[in-house]
Design a protein around this motif. Sequence first.
Motif, PDB file in Angstrom:
ATOM      1  N   PRO A 279     138.947  45.245   9.739  1.00  0.00           N
ATOM      2  CA  PRO A 279     139.482  46.308  10.601  1.00  0.00           C
ATOM      3  C   PRO A 279     139.513  45.889  12.072  1.00  0.00           C
ATOM      4  CG  PRO A 279     137.189  46.737  10.074  1.00  0.00           C
ATOM      5  CD  PRO A 279     137.560  45.502   9.320  1.00  0.00           C
ATOM      6  N   GLU A 280     140.112  46.729  12.886  1.00  0.00           N
ATOM      7  CA  GLU A 280     140.089  46.513  14.339  1.00  0.00           C
ATOM      8  C   GLU A 280     138.646  46.590  14.831  1.00  0.00           C
ATOM      9  OE1 GLU A 280     142.708  45.918  16.354  1.00  0.00           O
ATOM     10  OE2 GLU A 280     143.936  45.823  14.545  1.00  0.00           O
ATOM     11  N   LEU A 281     137.879  47.537  14.264  1.00  0.00           N
ATOM     12  CA  LEU A 281     136.476  47.719  14.659  1.00  0.00           C
ATOM     13  C   LEU A 281     135.594  47.826  13.416  1.00  0.00           C
ATOM     14  CD1 LEU A 281     134.221  48.413  16.759  1.00  0.00           C
ATOM     15  CD2 LEU A 281     134.839  50.812  16.418  1.00  0.00           C
ATOM     16  N   TYR A 282     134.559  46.974  13.365  1.00  0.00           N
ATOM     17  CA  TYR A 282     133.537  47.075  12.320  1.00  0.00           C
ATOM     18  C   TYR A 282     132.222  47.354  13.023  1.00  0.00           C
ATOM     19  CZ  TYR A 282     130.871  46.066   8.083  1.00  0.00           C
ATOM     20  OH  TYR A 282     130.054  46.166   6.979  1.00  0.00           O
ATOM     21  N   LEU A 283     131.737  48.576  12.885  1.00  0.00           N
ATOM     22  CA  LEU A 283     130.526  48.984  13.592  1.00  0.00           C
ATOM     23  C   LEU A 283     129.423  49.184  12.558  1.00  0.00           C
ATOM     24  CD1 LEU A 283     130.498  51.776  16.305  1.00  0.00           C
ATOM     25  CD2 LEU A 283     128.500  51.068  15.030  1.00  0.00           C
ATOM     26  N   CYS A 284     128.365  48.353  12.651  1.00  0.00           N
ATOM     27  CA  CYS A 284     127.338  48.470  11.623  1.00  0.00           C
ATOM     28  C   CYS A 284     125.962  48.725  12.232  1.00  0.00           C
ATOM     29  CB  CYS A 284     127.321  47.229  10.739  1.00  0.00           C
ATOM     30  SG  CYS A 284     127.005  45.703  11.601  1.00  0.00           S
ATOM     31  N   ALA A 285     125.136  49.423  11.460  1.00  0.00           N
ATOM     32  CA  ALA A 285     123.781  49.747  11.915  1.00  0.00           C
ATOM     33  C   ALA A 285     122.809  49.504  10.770  1.00  0.00           C
ATOM     34  CB  ALA A 285     123.718  51.211  12.359  1.00  0.00           C
ATOM     35  N   ASN A 307     120.870  47.030  15.785  1.00  0.00           N
ATOM     36  CA  ASN A 307     119.742  46.579  14.986  1.00  0.00           C
ATOM     37  C   ASN A 307     118.502  46.528  15.879  1.00  0.00           C
ATOM     38  OD1 ASN A 307     117.903  44.870  13.369  1.00  0.00           O
ATOM     39  ND2 ASN A 307     119.724  44.551  12.096  1.00  0.00           N
ATOM     40  N   LYS A 308     117.372  46.887  15.319  1.00  0.00           N
ATOM     41  CA  LYS A 308     116.169  46.901  16.172  1.00  0.00           C
ATOM     42  C   LYS A 308     115.581  45.507  16.345  1.00  0.00           C
ATOM     43  CE  LYS A 308     112.803  48.042  12.589  1.00  0.00           C
ATOM     44  NZ  LYS A 308     111.902  49.005  12.035  1.00  0.00           N
ATOM     45  N   ASP A 309     116.033  44.554  15.515  1.00  0.00           N
ATOM     46  CA  ASP A 309     115.526  43.184  15.591  1.00  0.00           C
ATOM     47  C   ASP A 309     116.510  42.313  16.388  1.00  0.00           C
ATOM     48  OD1 ASP A 309     114.664  40.636  15.228  1.00  0.00           O
ATOM     49  OD2 ASP A 309     114.965  40.585  13.046  1.00  0.00           O
ATOM     50  N   PRO A 310     116.118  41.863  17.588  1.00  0.00           N
ATOM     51  CA  PRO A 310     117.050  41.067  18.394  1.00  0.00           C
ATOM     52  C   PRO A 310     117.411  39.735  17.747  1.00  0.00           C
ATOM     53  CG  PRO A 310     114.865  41.169  19.441  1.00  0.00           C
ATOM     54  CD  PRO A 310     114.821  42.084  18.254  1.00  0.00           C
ATOM     55  N   GLU A 311     116.587  39.303  16.759  1.00  0.00           N
ATOM     56  CA  GLU A 311     116.858  38.027  16.084  1.00  0.00           C
ATOM     57  C   GLU A 311     117.728  38.213  14.837  1.00  0.00           C
ATOM     58  OE1 GLU A 311     115.791  35.179  17.376  1.00  0.00           O
ATOM     59  OE2 GLU A 311     114.826  36.321  18.985  1.00  0.00           O
ATOM     60  N   ALA A 312     118.153  39.425  14.537  1.00  0.00           N
ATOM     61  CA  ALA A 312     118.934  39.660  13.311  1.00  0.00           C
ATOM     62  C   ALA A 312     120.209  38.806  13.342  1.00  0.00           C
ATOM     63  CB  ALA A 312     119.288  41.142  13.189  1.00  0.00           C
ATOM     64  N   PRO A 313     120.518  38.130  12.227  1.00  0.00           N
ATOM     65  CA  PRO A 313     121.686  37.236  12.193  1.00  0.00           C
ATOM     66  C   PRO A 313     123.016  37.934  12.497  1.00  0.00           C
ATOM     67  CG  PRO A 313     120.406  37.066  10.151  1.00  0.00           C
ATOM     68  CD  PRO A 313     119.725  38.093  10.992  1.00  0.00           C
ATOM     69  N   GLN A 316     124.727  37.143  15.644  1.00  0.00           N
ATOM     70  CA  GLN A 316     125.439  35.860  15.832  1.00  0.00           C
ATOM     71  C   GLN A 316     126.941  36.006  15.638  1.00  0.00           C
ATOM     72  OE1 GLN A 316     123.473  33.011  13.267  1.00  0.00           O
ATOM     73  NE2 GLN A 316     121.523  33.449  14.258  1.00  0.00           N
ATOM     74  N   VAL A 317     127.348  37.025  14.902  1.00  0.00           N
ATOM     75  CA  VAL A 317     128.799  37.220  14.710  1.00  0.00           C
ATOM     76  C   VAL A 317     129.311  38.431  15.496  1.00  0.00           C
ATOM     77  CG1 VAL A 317     128.865  36.155  12.415  1.00  0.00           C
ATOM     78  CG2 VAL A 317     128.517  38.622  12.614  1.00  0.00           C
ATOM     79  N   ALA A 318     128.386  39.225  16.054  1.00  0.00           N
ATOM     80  CA  ALA A 318     128.812  40.463  16.726  1.00  0.00           C
ATOM     81  C   ALA A 318     129.439  40.176  18.090  1.00  0.00           C
ATOM     82  CB  ALA A 318     127.611  41.395  16.890  1.00  0.00           C
ATOM     83  N   ASP A 319     130.517  40.905  18.395  1.00  0.00           N
ATOM     84  CA  ASP A 319     131.103  40.831  19.745  1.00  0.00           C
ATOM     85  C   ASP A 319     130.308  41.712  20.694  1.00  0.00           C
ATOM     86  OD1 ASP A 319     133.698  39.351  19.098  1.00  0.00           O
ATOM     87  OD2 ASP A 319     133.707  40.984  17.650  1.00  0.00           O
ATOM     88  N   VAL A 320     129.780  42.817  20.137  1.00  0.00           N
ATOM     89  CA  VAL A 320     128.982  43.743  20.935  1.00  0.00           C
ATOM     90  C   VAL A 320     127.703  44.030  20.155  1.00  0.00           C
ATOM     91  CG1 VAL A 320     128.935  46.011  22.043  1.00  0.00           C
ATOM     92  CG2 VAL A 320     131.124  44.864  21.688  1.00  0.00           C
ATOM     93  N   GLY A 321     126.568  43.875  20.795  1.00  0.00           N
ATOM     94  CA  GLY A 321     125.312  44.113  20.096  1.00  0.00           C
ATOM     95  C   GLY A 321     124.432  45.083  20.865  1.00  0.00           C
ATOM     96  N   LEU A 322     123.753  45.946  20.133  1.00  0.00           N
ATOM     97  CA  LEU A 322     122.837  46.883  20.775  1.00  0.00           C
ATOM     98  C   LEU A 322     121.499  46.780  20.048  1.00  0.00           C
ATOM     99  CD1 LEU A 322     122.339  49.185  22.770  1.00  0.00           C
ATOM    100  CD2 LEU A 322     123.355  50.750  21.111  1.00  0.00           C
ATOM    101  N   VAL A 323     120.464  46.333  20.772  1.00  0.00           N
ATOM    102  CA  VAL A 323     119.136  46.222  20.168  1.00  0.00           C
ATOM    103  C   VAL A 323     118.438  47.556  20.379  1.00  0.00           C
ATOM    104  CG1 VAL A 323     116.927  45.008  20.190  1.00  0.00           C
ATOM    105  CG2 VAL A 323     119.045  43.750  20.621  1.00  0.00           C
TER     106      VAL A 323
END
Length: 340
Positions: A279-285, A307-313, A316-323
């Motif tokens: 999709p244009e946007l894949y937002l996962c939690a 994800n609450k774990d900053p080391e979660a793999p 590595q593929v996310a364009d935008v990440g929120l810890v």
Amino acid sequence: QIYAARTLTSPTSSALARLLSTLAVLEQRDGKLQGSYASAIAAAQKLGGPVTAFLAGSGVKGTSAAEAAKIKGLDKVIAVENDAYEKGLPENYAPMLLENIKTGDFTHINFTHIIAPHSAFGKSLLPRVAALLDVQQISDITAIESEDTFVRPIYAGNAILTVQSSDKVKVITVRGTAFQGVELEGGSAEIVDGVDTNAPAQTEWVSEELTKSERPDLATASRVVSGGRGLKSKEEFDRVMLPLADALGAAIGASRAAVDSGFADNSLQVGQTGKNVAPELYLCAGISGAIQHLAGMKDSKVIAAINKDPEAPIFQVADVGLVGDLFDKVPELTEKVKSA
Ligand code: FAD
């Protein structure tokens, strides 16, 4: 007949392109084109040469075949009207399709390529057709390098294989998210009757149970909101993820861990053994980003992960990440989307 490839010139620049002729086998249900038919047609058009669409089922000429005829750039649409093919059972569909490829009124069409979406329909039909034609099936392609050279992911997307086929007819299934650019309106292809072999059915359609949802279809949605094991329970999955999906007008997806734990329906699984989405946007939690999950979503245009774990793999593929804790962050995000 499949072996390592070398780089060839593009089909459009090749003299052979003029001899190409592709049959795109489309799935339909209750008179409507289904699934990733547009990807199959886009792949067929990319090969160059005339593209003929093929449809079979109840009264298709007035419905799904007419819908296909409007697709820009099709040479013609072959339609076989018979209730026996409505459910796309490969046991009687495959021999009938073979007849339309080889004989009947269409002997003047020399199909060099038979293409279908890599859906349940295409995956059960085309290998049978390939066997009947005594050629090699080429599965789940994501790119076309030339008229005989194709690219396909293997090992759950961890390796990319380029294959060259020397078969006279190439029988190919196409990844639903890989090819784009089809114009669904503006065409006026002629609809012609196909050959109906009336092959006796060795299997009988008994019943089906379809999951009904008001949400966009996961495989084709432009936005997907996906939850994993981090959601902890079905109640929490529904309470936290569904309002965000509603606010974004998104389809719901899930990791296998979430599905196996009963948080989400099996049909919502994204990944190697689930659905492929782009999709244009894949937002996962609450999804760690295991390779088997990435195999199904890493072609998404924008990947956003909580994800609450900053080391979660997944990061590595996310364009935008929120810890952070998804139980705080997702409802907060939902409110922001609603008020935007
Ligand atoms: P986990 O790996 O347990 O990750 C949960 C994540 O949630 C963690 O990163 C954690 O930090 C985070 N988290 C927990 N609580 C919170 C919180 N409160 N806030 C924020 N973050 C939180 N998997 C698939 O998804 N699809 C497939 O198709 C698939 N096919 C497979 C095929 C095979 C042959 C095999 C062997 C495995 C397959 N798997 C598939 C399984 C895959 O290997 C992983 O086990 C699975 O993807 C893990 O799911 P998950 O990320 O939800 O769970």
